[in-house]
Design a protein around this motif. Structure first.
Motif, PDB file in Angstrom:
ATOM      1  N   LEU A 364      20.325  27.181 -25.061  1.00 13.45           N
ATOM      2  CA  LEU A 364      19.367  27.266 -26.169  1.00 13.45           C
ATOM      3  C   LEU A 364      17.977  26.952 -25.635  1.00 13.45           C
ATOM      4  CD1 LEU A 364      18.854  27.538 -29.253  1.00 13.45           C
ATOM      5  CD2 LEU A 364      19.127  25.037 -29.375  1.00 13.45           C
ATOM      6  N   TYR A 365      17.031  27.843 -25.894  1.00 18.52           N
ATOM      7  CA  TYR A 365      15.642  27.654 -25.466  1.00 18.52           C
ATOM      8  C   TYR A 365      14.803  27.317 -26.697  1.00 18.52           C
ATOM      9  CZ  TYR A 365      17.096  29.860 -21.095  1.00 18.52           C
ATOM     10  OH  TYR A 365      17.737  30.152 -19.918  1.00 18.52           O
ATOM     11  N   GLU A 366      14.034  26.226 -26.596  1.00 16.25           N
ATOM     12  CA  GLU A 366      13.178  25.796 -27.710  1.00 16.25           C
ATOM     13  C   GLU A 366      11.986  25.035 -27.137  1.00 16.25           C
ATOM     14  OE1 GLU A 366      15.467  23.287 -30.238  1.00 16.25           O
ATOM     15  OE2 GLU A 366      16.163  22.009 -28.604  1.00 16.25           O
ATOM     16  N   ASP A 367      11.154  24.511 -28.035  1.00 17.42           N
ATOM     17  CA  ASP A 367       9.957  23.738 -27.650  1.00 17.42           C
ATOM     18  C   ASP A 367       9.025  24.554 -26.753  1.00 17.42           C
ATOM     19  OD1 ASP A 367      10.924  21.537 -29.041  1.00 17.42           O
ATOM     20  OD2 ASP A 367      12.000  20.755 -27.295  1.00 17.42           O
ATOM     21  N   PHE A 368       8.756  25.792 -27.160  1.00 13.96           N
ATOM     22  CA  PHE A 368       7.794  26.616 -26.431  1.00 13.96           C
ATOM     23  C   PHE A 368       6.378  26.083 -26.647  1.00 13.96           C
ATOM     24  CE2 PHE A 368      11.462  29.351 -26.842  1.00 13.96           C
ATOM     25  CZ  PHE A 368      11.500  30.030 -25.640  1.00 13.96           C
ATOM     26  N   LYS A 369       5.479  26.352 -25.696  1.00 16.84           N
ATOM     27  CA  LYS A 369       4.111  25.836 -25.782  1.00 16.84           C
ATOM     28  C   LYS A 369       3.354  26.449 -26.949  1.00 16.84           C
ATOM     29  CE  LYS A 369       3.510  24.747 -20.880  1.00 16.84           C
ATOM     30  NZ  LYS A 369       2.721  25.022 -19.651  1.00 16.84           N
ATOM     31  N   SER A 370       3.658  27.696 -27.246  1.00 22.25           N
ATOM     32  CA  SER A 370       2.985  28.371 -28.357  1.00 22.25           C
ATOM     33  C   SER A 370       3.878  29.473 -28.895  1.00 22.25           C
ATOM     34  CB  SER A 370       1.645  28.965 -27.886  1.00 22.25           C
ATOM     35  OG  SER A 370       1.884  29.977 -26.928  1.00 22.25           O
ATOM     36  N   GLU A 371       3.446  30.001 -30.042  1.00 23.24           N
ATOM     37  CA  GLU A 371       4.202  31.111 -30.625  1.00 23.24           C
ATOM     38  C   GLU A 371       4.126  32.344 -29.738  1.00 23.24           C
ATOM     39  OE1 GLU A 371       4.375  33.733 -34.752  1.00 23.24           O
ATOM     40  OE2 GLU A 371       3.026  32.020 -34.601  1.00 23.24           O
ATOM     41  N   GLU A 372       2.983  32.516 -29.031  1.00 23.21           N
ATOM     42  CA  GLU A 372       2.837  33.661 -28.136  1.00 23.21           C
ATOM     43  C   GLU A 372       3.856  33.604 -27.001  1.00 23.21           C
ATOM     44  OE1 GLU A 372      -0.515  35.700 -25.191  1.00 23.21           O
ATOM     45  OE2 GLU A 372      -0.979  33.858 -26.317  1.00 23.21           O
ATOM     46  N   HIS A 373       4.020  32.391 -26.424  1.00 27.39           N
ATOM     47  CA  HIS A 373       5.006  32.236 -25.356  1.00 27.39           C
ATOM     48  C   HIS A 373       6.430  32.538 -25.862  1.00 27.39           C
ATOM     49  CE1 HIS A 373       2.436  29.456 -22.577  1.00 27.39           C
ATOM     50  NE2 HIS A 373       1.970  30.704 -22.665  1.00 27.39           N
ATOM     51  N   PHE A 374       6.695  32.078 -27.082  1.00 27.73           N
ATOM     52  CA  PHE A 374       8.028  32.337 -27.650  1.00 27.73           C
ATOM     53  C   PHE A 374       8.266  33.823 -27.837  1.00 27.73           C
ATOM     54  CE2 PHE A 374      10.393  33.288 -31.588  1.00 27.73           C
ATOM     55  CZ  PHE A 374      11.654  32.857 -31.193  1.00 27.73           C
ATOM     56  N   MET A 375       7.276  34.568 -28.355  1.00 25.74           N
ATOM     57  CA  MET A 375       7.453  35.988 -28.619  1.00 25.74           C
ATOM     58  C   MET A 375       7.618  36.774 -27.306  1.00 25.74           C
ATOM     59  SD  MET A 375       7.629  36.184 -31.802  1.00 25.74           S
ATOM     60  CE  MET A 375       7.722  37.954 -31.897  1.00 25.74           C
ATOM     61  N   ILE A 376       6.929  36.342 -26.248  1.00 32.04           N
ATOM     62  CA  ILE A 376       7.087  37.001 -24.938  1.00 32.04           C
ATOM     63  C   ILE A 376       8.521  36.830 -24.440  1.00 32.04           C
ATOM     64  CG2 ILE A 376       6.411  36.926 -22.511  1.00 32.04           C
ATOM     65  CD1 ILE A 376       3.584  36.154 -23.459  1.00 32.04           C
TER      66      ILE A 376
END
Length: 416
Positions: A364-376
């Motif tokens: 499980l991947y979570e705690d991304f730095k930003s929403e942009e990083h998550f969408m990439i």
């Protein structure tokens, strides 16, 4: 030739086959004779008054046949009782290890580490128990041979034993060094018997001598009971027509050593089983909730908990249903269904309860730095068919374990 052969063409075919095998040879154009080596061996076998056993030595004396067979069956039953979880004396540790290697038994995951020697029957183990004794011994010895350093010596010993009679005195010194070591394992299986300590002779049992030329359960029962071919259907569990037309009481009385298995399943989930065998009773306890045990009968119920306990051991609904149908009482064979439909359907449904959710190992991947990083990261996982689940709201995504390395490498290179 025409005077005593009805079909000359068939006779000619047989003669050609025997000539190809070098059993007969042509003396001239009109006469044939046995090959000299085959003739001498045949004369020797027919004329001798001793056993054909290659290690035979009459100085070894005679053993009691009943005690010999009791020893052999006791050793093999000890193995079977251990597989079904009986509290009886367990077999030798080498046999326990072999059962685990064959995947007939296994340490359940919830008790692993607590008791290193603890093991339960598996799916393969239940299939093993449903086979006749001869097939069981073949399976056991095949695995034993495949895992041996000297399989050729085991095979040679098995084939030589097939020419012995049960109880023949065999001289220990005639065995090779490797076969002498194998002999101790064969005693653990009940294939041979010998006294402990220093001994000069060993005695093959019926289990050992019937490995190669052995008979099926039905054939053995036919031989022991001196039944004619018409009575063989009493023991043929696959023959619904024959079994259904016989007298039920006669079928019970004709069972091998009064240990036949006859199952009656009612629509109210009650199960009545006619058997004298403790081994059968132990097998029934794997999926039945036993309520009463009589000398010749077991009464129990098929419950959700009892069936789920068998599922936890790896036994499937198909195996349970097959067991009940395979051993159905003769009276049940007159019905449309050997086992009522509501019973088979419910057992299948109970099994499906366990299979509704299948766990999948992953990351499980979570705690991304930003929403942009998550969408990439999300787009990359989708593009490469790695995405197993995602939540845009919580900025979480899940990939299977096989894709973790690639996903981790992408995030490391792209995000830093």
């Amino acid at each position: 030739m025409h005077g005593w052969v009805h079909k000359l063409s068939a006779h000619v075919k047989v003669v050609k086959k025997l000539q190809a095998l070098r059993i007969i040879v042509a003396k001239d154009k009109k006469r044939i004779m046995l090959h000299v080596h085959f003739r001498n061996c045949m004369r020797q076998i027919l004329a001798q008054d001793t056993s054909t056993c290659p290690w035979y030595n009459k100085k070894g004396g005679i053993v009691d046949q009943q005690q010999l067979e009791a020893f052999a069956q006791g050793r093999w039953d000890q193995l079977l009782y251990y597989i079904v979880g009986s509290k009886r004396k367990p077999p030798h540790q080498d046999i326990k290890n072999l059962l685990k290697k064959m995947s007939l038994m296994a340490n359940p995951y919830h008790r692993e580490g607590e008791l290193g020697d603890y093991a339960e029957i598996t799916n393969k183990g239940y299939d093993f128990m449903l086979r006749d004794q001869h097939a069981q011994i073949w399976m056991f010895l095949r695995h034993y041979t495949q895992n041996s350093e000297k399989p050729e010596e085991i095979l040679e010993m098995i084939f030589c034993m097939s020419y012995c009679n049960p109880g023949d005195p065999c001289e220990y010194r005639q065995l090779s060094e490797g076969q002498q070591a194998i002999l101790y394992d064969f005693k653990k299986f009940g294939l041979v018997y010998f006294e402990g300590g220093n001994f000069e002779f060993f005695y093959p049992t019926s289990l050992g001598t019937s490995i190669v030329f052995g008979q099926s359960k039905e054939q053995r029962m036919l031989k022991e009971a001196s039944l004619d071919s018409a009575q063989l259907s009493t023991f043929n569990l696959d023959s619904k027509t024959e079994r259904g037309n016989e007298d039920p009481e006669k079928a019970l009385n004709n069972s091998e050593n009064n240990s036949g298995l006859f199952v009656i399943v009612e629509t109210n989930f009650k199960c009545y089983v006619y058997t004298y065998s403790d081994l059968h009773k132990a097998m029934l306890s794997l999926f039945l909730e036993i309520e009463c045990v009589l000398p010749n009968m077991v009464i129990g119920s098929i419950t959700r908990d009892s069936v789920r306990n068998s599922f936890a051991k790896g036994i499937t609904s198909a195996q349970i249903i097959h067991f009940m149908e395979h051993n159905a009482h003769p009276l049940c064979r007159k019905r449309h269904k050997l086992v009522p439909d509501n019973i088979t359907d419910q057992i299948i449904l109970w099994e499906r309860e366990r299979n509704r959710v299948k766990p999948r190992r992953g990351n499980l991947y979570e705690d991304f730095k930003s929403e942009e990083h998550f969408m990439i990261a999300l787009q990359y996982a989708k593009k490469h068919h790695m995405l197993h689940w995602s939540s845009v709201e919580n900025q979480q995504l899940f990939v299977l374990a096989k894709d973790h390395s690639a996903m981790k490498e992408f995030l490391k290179n792209r995000m830093h």
